[in-house]
Design a protein around this motif. Structure first.
Motif, PDB file in Angstrom:
ATOM      1  N   GLN A 414      -2.733   2.770  -3.277  1.00  0.00           N
ATOM      2  CA  GLN A 414      -1.614   2.611  -2.312  1.00  0.00           C
ATOM      3  C   GLN A 414      -1.816   1.757  -0.914  1.00  0.00           C
ATOM      4  O   GLN A 414      -1.008   0.983  -0.598  1.00  0.00           O
ATOM      5  N   ALA A 415      -3.029   1.542  -0.722  1.00  0.00           N
ATOM      6  CA  ALA A 415      -3.343   0.344   0.314  1.00  0.00           C
ATOM      7  C   ALA A 415      -3.077  -1.008  -0.034  1.00  0.00           C
ATOM      8  O   ALA A 415      -2.313  -1.918   0.569  1.00  0.00           O
ATOM      9  N   ARG A 416      -3.343  -1.269  -1.522  1.00  0.00           N
ATOM     10  CA  ARG A 416      -2.962  -2.532  -1.967  1.00  0.00           C
ATOM     11  C   ARG A 416      -1.622  -2.829  -2.109  1.00  0.00           C
ATOM     12  O   ARG A 416      -0.836  -3.836  -1.944  1.00  0.00           O
ATOM     13  N   ALA A 417      -0.686  -1.719  -2.573  1.00  0.00           N
ATOM     14  CA  ALA A 417       0.687  -1.816  -2.612  1.00  0.00           C
ATOM     15  C   ALA A 417       1.504  -1.959  -1.420  1.00  0.00           C
ATOM     16  O   ALA A 417       2.231  -2.979  -1.399  1.00  0.00           O
ATOM     17  N   ARG A 418       0.769  -1.214  -0.256  1.00  0.00           N
ATOM     18  CA  ARG A 418       1.495  -1.727   0.802  1.00  0.00           C
ATOM     19  C   ARG A 418       1.216  -2.922   1.553  1.00  0.00           C
ATOM     20  O   ARG A 418       2.109  -3.590   2.085  1.00  0.00           O
TER      21      ARG A 418
END
Length: 535
Positions: A414-418
């Motif tokens: 999720q951190a990468r996607a954000r």
């Protein structure tokens, strides 16, 4: 011709005879005579005079009178038909504006020209009355079947005697290459009845889908009684037709009732329609089920409905493709008319190929954007993830439900996607600023930087520009051109914006700009709710 005692009764006798022949009110004929005599008298006494004629309905005596109206002194223009209050005192005790002075004048003798003119006036009025009578008689028969006799053919159009009037069957309303000769009996559907200055007022059709529906109503008592209802009709006149029926009585089979014993009922309709093949289909509230029935005799593997686009995709086995499409696309075209949806037919191989292409495209998106290996990216796509936003903002538990994903992996994902989304937004914001977007559009809630960039590329750079947009310009839509539905691409369609979302955003912008009063919208919404409740 002089109006004398010898011919006074002849006026009434002539009026009665004409009215009886044309089947109109004798009073209309007498009024036409009064008008014609008054016109002839004006040519004798002067066109500026207001000459009126009344015919005694019992004796036939014609009384000629000159009428003058009392007007104010400064409004006196026509000395022959008007007079002032002072002038009227010699005729009336207490005259006032608007009163009339009536004097009887000697009857006129009608010369040859005047008599011909009077005859033309009478004939014109009689024709008008006859047309009105015909319209009143047939206006309630629109939407029904009528029997008639062919009178003649004019430039391919058939003129039909329908009793007390004439109707026209245009050449484009005939089935195939139908030809008729005078005195042939004909049955047709009354498509329209309207007032016209001249010519036929009753327009017939044999190609209208409702013609077939009305024929079934005549042949099938259950349809006439309302036990079976015709829900939809589609025709390729003279070739093939489909009709959707439903029974309101569970004990009656709608298809069997329409077919009849050994096909007697449907064959009667087929015979009237010049051998047109008819598919009788059980109607179903579920669009997909109804469509599967409508595409018979082809077998359907799968149906995918896009309600927003008004489109439907049908997947058939490879060997069933030609059967589903029909000769020159006839089968799918009629099924489309029956359901009111655009139908795309794919074979199982084509659908599999398309799904594989979508799977590969989404897999590559996750590989490139999130720095994942191909296997893990395929795993995300297989679980139904289609975009970076879904990965970034989905509930963490949904990622944890994927086999092999632990809390640390899910959080990192999720951190990468954000991070990727934020970087994309930053670049889009800079690009929009370079394109000259004003702050009012940046501050508007509901638009992402990427949406703002897409709008700016199309010249929408202010909140005022945005407020003038139509919902379909943003979300996309469909337009019918020459009978075919054409796709209109929306500026924000790639961001999965629906028409309803586009409508809400545009209306919010208009409210913020003061173009629309919110209280008025609330009132309209309440009215619509009340109308729906009444319906």
């Amino acid at each position: 011709m002089a109006i004398t005692s010898a011919n006074q009764l002849e006026l009434l006798q002539t009026a009665e005879a004409v009215a009886r022949e044309k089947m109109i009110d004798p009073e209309l004929v007498i009024e036409a005579m009064e008008d014609s005599l008054a016109r002839a008298a004006k040519s004798r006494y002067g066109a500026e005079m207001d000459i009126r004629v009344t015919i005694d309905r019992k004796t036939g005596r014609a009384r000629f009178t000159r009428v003058r109206t009392v007007v104010e002194d400064d409004l006196l223009e026509n000395y022959q038909a008007e007079l002032t209050v002072a002038q009227a005192k010699q005729y009336l005790d207490t005259p006032s504006v608007g009163d009339t002075v009536v004097d009887e004048v000697p009857p006129v003798e009608l010369g040859r020209i005047a008599a011909q003119s009077a005859k033309q006036v009478i004939l014109q009025r009689v024709r008008e009355a006859e047309r009105d009578r015909q319209y009143e008689e047939f206006k309630d028969r629109a939407g029904t079947i009528i029997n008639g006799v062919v009178k003649r053919e004019e430039y391919g159009n058939i003129i039909v005697d329908v009793g007390r009037g004439e109707a026209i069957l245009r050449r484009n309303e005939k089935i195939g290459r139908e030809s008729y000769r005078p005195n042939d009996r004909i049955r047709a559907y009354v498509k329209d009845v309207r007032r016209e200055a001249r010519g036929p007022q009753i327009f017939l059709s044999r190609t209208d889908p409702m013609f077939m529906a009305e024929l079934f109503k005549m042949e099938v008592p259950e349809i006439y009684d309302g036990i079976i209802e015709i829900k939809a009709v589609a025709r390729d006149p003279g070739s093939r037709a489909k009709i959707g029926v439903i029974s309101h009585d569970n004990s009656i089979d709608p298809v069997g009732a329409c077919v009849g014993m050994r096909g007697s009922r449907v064959q009667a309709v087929v015979g009237e329609l010049q051998g047109e093949k008819i598919d009788i289909i059980p109607w179903n509230e579920d669009q997909a089920t109804f469509l599967v029935n409508a595409l018979q005799p082809a077998e359907v593997s799968k149906v995918v409905i896009d309600e927003e686009a008004g489109k439907i995709e049908v997947v058939v086995p490879d060997e069933q493709l030609s059967l589903a499409i029909g000769r020159r696309g006839q089968n799918v075209r009629l099924a489309s008319q029956l359901t009111g949806l655009d139908i795309d037919i794919l074979t199982e191989a084509e659908e599999s190929q398309r799904r594989q292409a979508e799977f590969t495209e989404r897999t590559q998106l996750f590989v490139n954007s999130l720095d994942l290996d191909e296997f893990f990216a395929q795993l995300l796509v297989a679980e139904g993830f289609t975009s970076l936003e879904e990965v970034a903002y989905v509930d963490l538990d949904e990622l944890l439900s994927i086999e092999g994903v632990d809390p640390d992996t899910a959080s990192e994902l999720q951190a990468r996607a954000r991070d990727v989304i934020e970087e994309q937004n930053r670049k889009a914001l800079e690009a929009a600023k370079e394109l000259g977007v004003e702050q009012s559009l940046f501050d508007f809630e509901g638009l992402t930087p990427q949406m703002t960039e897409a709008l700016a590329q199309d010249g929408i750079k202010t909140l005022e520009d945005f407020a003038t947009c139509a919902d379909w310009e943003l979300a996309g839509g469909w337009t019918t051109v020459d009978g075919a539905r054409v796709k209109d691409d929306g500026l924000l369609e790639k961001f999965d914006m629906s028409l309803e979302e586009a409508q809400n955003l545009i209306m919010t912008a208009r409210i913020q700009l003061g173009w629309v009063d919110p209280s008025e919208l609330e009132g309209e919404a309440e009215d619509e709710t009340e109308e729906e409740a009444e319906a």
